[in-house]
Design a protein around this motif. Sequence first.
Motif, PDB file in Angstrom:
ATOM      1  N   UNK A   1       0.832  -1.195   0.000  1.00  0.00           N
ATOM      2  CA  UNK A   1       0.000   0.000   0.000  1.00  0.00           C
ATOM      3  C   UNK A   1       0.868   1.247   0.000  1.00  0.00           C
ATOM      4  N   UNK A   2       0.301   2.333   0.253  1.00  0.00           N
ATOM      5  CA  UNK A   2       0.931   3.651   0.138  1.00  0.00           C
ATOM      6  C   UNK A   2       2.273   3.748   0.874  1.00  0.00           C
ATOM      7  N   UNK A   3       3.271   4.251   0.163  1.00  0.00           N
ATOM      8  CA  UNK A   3       4.583   4.518   0.754  1.00  0.00           C
ATOM      9  C   UNK A   3       4.734   6.007   1.109  1.00  0.00           C
ATOM     10  N   UNK A   4       3.630   6.756   1.047  1.00  0.00           N
ATOM     11  CA  UNK A   4       3.580   8.165   1.462  1.00  0.00           C
ATOM     12  C   UNK A   4       4.567   9.056   0.713  1.00  0.00           C
ATOM     13  N   UNK A   5       4.727   8.809  -0.573  1.00  0.00           N
ATOM     14  CA  UNK A   5       5.553   9.655  -1.428  1.00  0.00           C
ATOM     15  C   UNK A   5       4.717  10.054  -2.650  1.00  0.00           C
ATOM     16  N   UNK A   6       3.452  10.289  -2.406  1.00  0.00           N
ATOM     17  CA  UNK A   6       2.412  10.384  -3.437  1.00  0.00           C
ATOM     18  C   UNK A   6       2.650  11.436  -4.516  1.00  0.00           C
ATOM     19  N   UNK A   7       3.165  12.568  -4.172  1.00  0.00           N
ATOM     20  CA  UNK A   7       3.321  13.628  -5.170  1.00  0.00           C
ATOM     21  C   UNK A   7       4.615  13.497  -5.967  1.00  0.00           C
ATOM     22  N   UNK A   8       5.383  12.449  -5.698  1.00  0.00           N
ATOM     23  CA  UNK A   8       6.681  12.285  -6.354  1.00  0.00           C
ATOM     24  C   UNK A   8       6.755  11.039  -7.218  1.00  0.00           C
ATOM     25  N   UNK A   9       5.743  10.785  -8.010  1.00  0.00           N
ATOM     26  CA  UNK A   9       5.761   9.640  -8.920  1.00  0.00           C
ATOM     27  C   UNK A   9       5.689   8.334  -8.168  1.00  0.00           C
ATOM     28  N   UNK A  10       5.830   7.252  -8.904  1.00  0.00           N
ATOM     29  CA  UNK A  10       5.793   5.921  -8.290  1.00  0.00           C
ATOM     30  C   UNK A  10       6.999   5.727  -7.383  1.00  0.00           C
ATOM     31  N   UNK A  11       6.814   4.918  -6.334  1.00  0.00           N
ATOM     32  CA  UNK A  11       7.883   4.665  -5.372  1.00  0.00           C
ATOM     33  C   UNK A  11       8.089   3.173  -5.167  1.00  0.00           C
ATOM     34  N   UNK A  12       9.340   2.826  -4.880  1.00  0.00           N
ATOM     35  CA  UNK A  12       9.713   1.436  -4.601  1.00  0.00           C
ATOM     36  C   UNK A  12      10.637   1.404  -3.388  1.00  0.00           C
ATOM     37  N   UNK A  13      10.793   0.199  -2.836  1.00  0.00           N
ATOM     38  CA  UNK A  13      11.756  -0.036  -1.766  1.00  0.00           C
ATOM     39  C   UNK A  13      12.588  -1.246  -2.157  1.00  0.00           C
ATOM     40  N   UNK A  14      13.904  -1.154  -1.974  1.00  0.00           N
ATOM     41  CA  UNK A  14      14.799  -2.301  -2.096  1.00  0.00           C
ATOM     42  C   UNK A  14      15.232  -2.642  -0.683  1.00  0.00           C
ATOM     43  N   UNK A  15      15.045  -3.919  -0.290  1.00  0.00           N
ATOM     44  CA  UNK A  15      15.436  -4.310   1.064  1.00  0.00           C
ATOM     45  C   UNK A  15      15.790  -5.788   1.101  1.00  0.00           C
ATOM     46  N   UNK A  16      16.528  -6.154   2.140  1.00  0.00           N
ATOM     47  CA  UNK A  16      16.896  -7.545   2.361  1.00  0.00           C
ATOM     48  C   UNK A  16      17.442  -7.711   3.764  1.00  0.00           C
ATOM     49  N   UNK A  17      17.364  -8.916   4.284  1.00  0.00           N
ATOM     50  CA  UNK A  17      17.861  -9.205   5.634  1.00  0.00           C
ATOM     51  C   UNK A  17      19.346  -8.859   5.719  1.00  0.00           C
ATOM     52  N   UNK A  18      19.698  -8.005   6.679  1.00  0.00           N
ATOM     53  CA  UNK A  18      21.082  -7.610   6.882  1.00  0.00           C
ATOM     54  C   UNK A  18      21.594  -6.591   5.877  1.00  0.00           C
ATOM     55  N   UNK A  19      20.713  -6.050   5.031  1.00  0.00           N
ATOM     56  CA  UNK A  19      21.117  -5.082   4.011  1.00  0.00           C
ATOM     57  C   UNK A  19      20.522  -3.708   4.315  1.00  0.00           C
ATOM     58  N   UNK A  20      21.198  -2.662   3.859  1.00  0.00           N
ATOM     59  CA  UNK A  20      20.617  -1.347   3.887  1.00  0.00           C
ATOM     60  C   UNK A  20      19.390  -1.367   2.989  1.00  0.00           C
ATOM     61  N   UNK A  21      18.351  -0.620   3.348  1.00  0.00           N
ATOM     62  CA  UNK A  21      17.143  -0.494   2.528  1.00  0.00           C
ATOM     63  C   UNK A  21      17.138   0.883   1.881  1.00  0.00           C
ATOM     64  N   UNK A  22      16.579   0.948   0.684  1.00  0.00           N
ATOM     65  CA  UNK A  22      16.482   2.208  -0.052  1.00  0.00           C
ATOM     66  C   UNK A  22      15.057   2.424  -0.537  1.00  0.00           C
ATOM     67  N   UNK A  23      14.596   3.668  -0.456  1.00  0.00           N
ATOM     68  CA  UNK A  23      13.315   4.066  -1.016  1.00  0.00           C
ATOM     69  C   UNK A  23      13.633   5.005  -2.180  1.00  0.00           C
ATOM     70  N   UNK A  24      13.091   4.689  -3.351  1.00  0.00           N
ATOM     71  CA  UNK A  24      13.290   5.515  -4.540  1.00  0.00           C
ATOM     72  C   UNK A  24      11.947   6.004  -5.044  1.00  0.00           C
TER      73      UNK A  24
END
Length: 122
Positions: free
Chosen positions: A50-73
Amino acid sequence: MDKSNVELLVCTTCKKGRSLPEGLKSPGQVLFDNLVAAEVPHGVRIKSVGCLANCSNGCSIVLRGQGLWSYVYGNLDEINHVETILDGLARYRESDDGRVPWRERPEHFRKNCVARIPPSED
């Protein structure tokens, strides 16, 4: 590091800050569908969220994994950025800790990182 625990989260409710006519797929859902249809790196799971609360900035994704830094783009286009996402995802998956050197990231990722989150320490 186990490379089979990487997740790509896609905000499927994203409307890119616009109202959509009834029955039309949201840009976020189109992005998710396009990524599911693409060849993602082995061991990567794509999940609709559901919503990643970045609504006015185009589509958003998250890259994540156990023990890894996570990124929101953000500021992603549901059609034109599929290959960019796949490229960034492959580089992320091959990294040791989730941190891909800035110059090695796809150009769009360099300019549209919403957040970087350290791995959990549990």
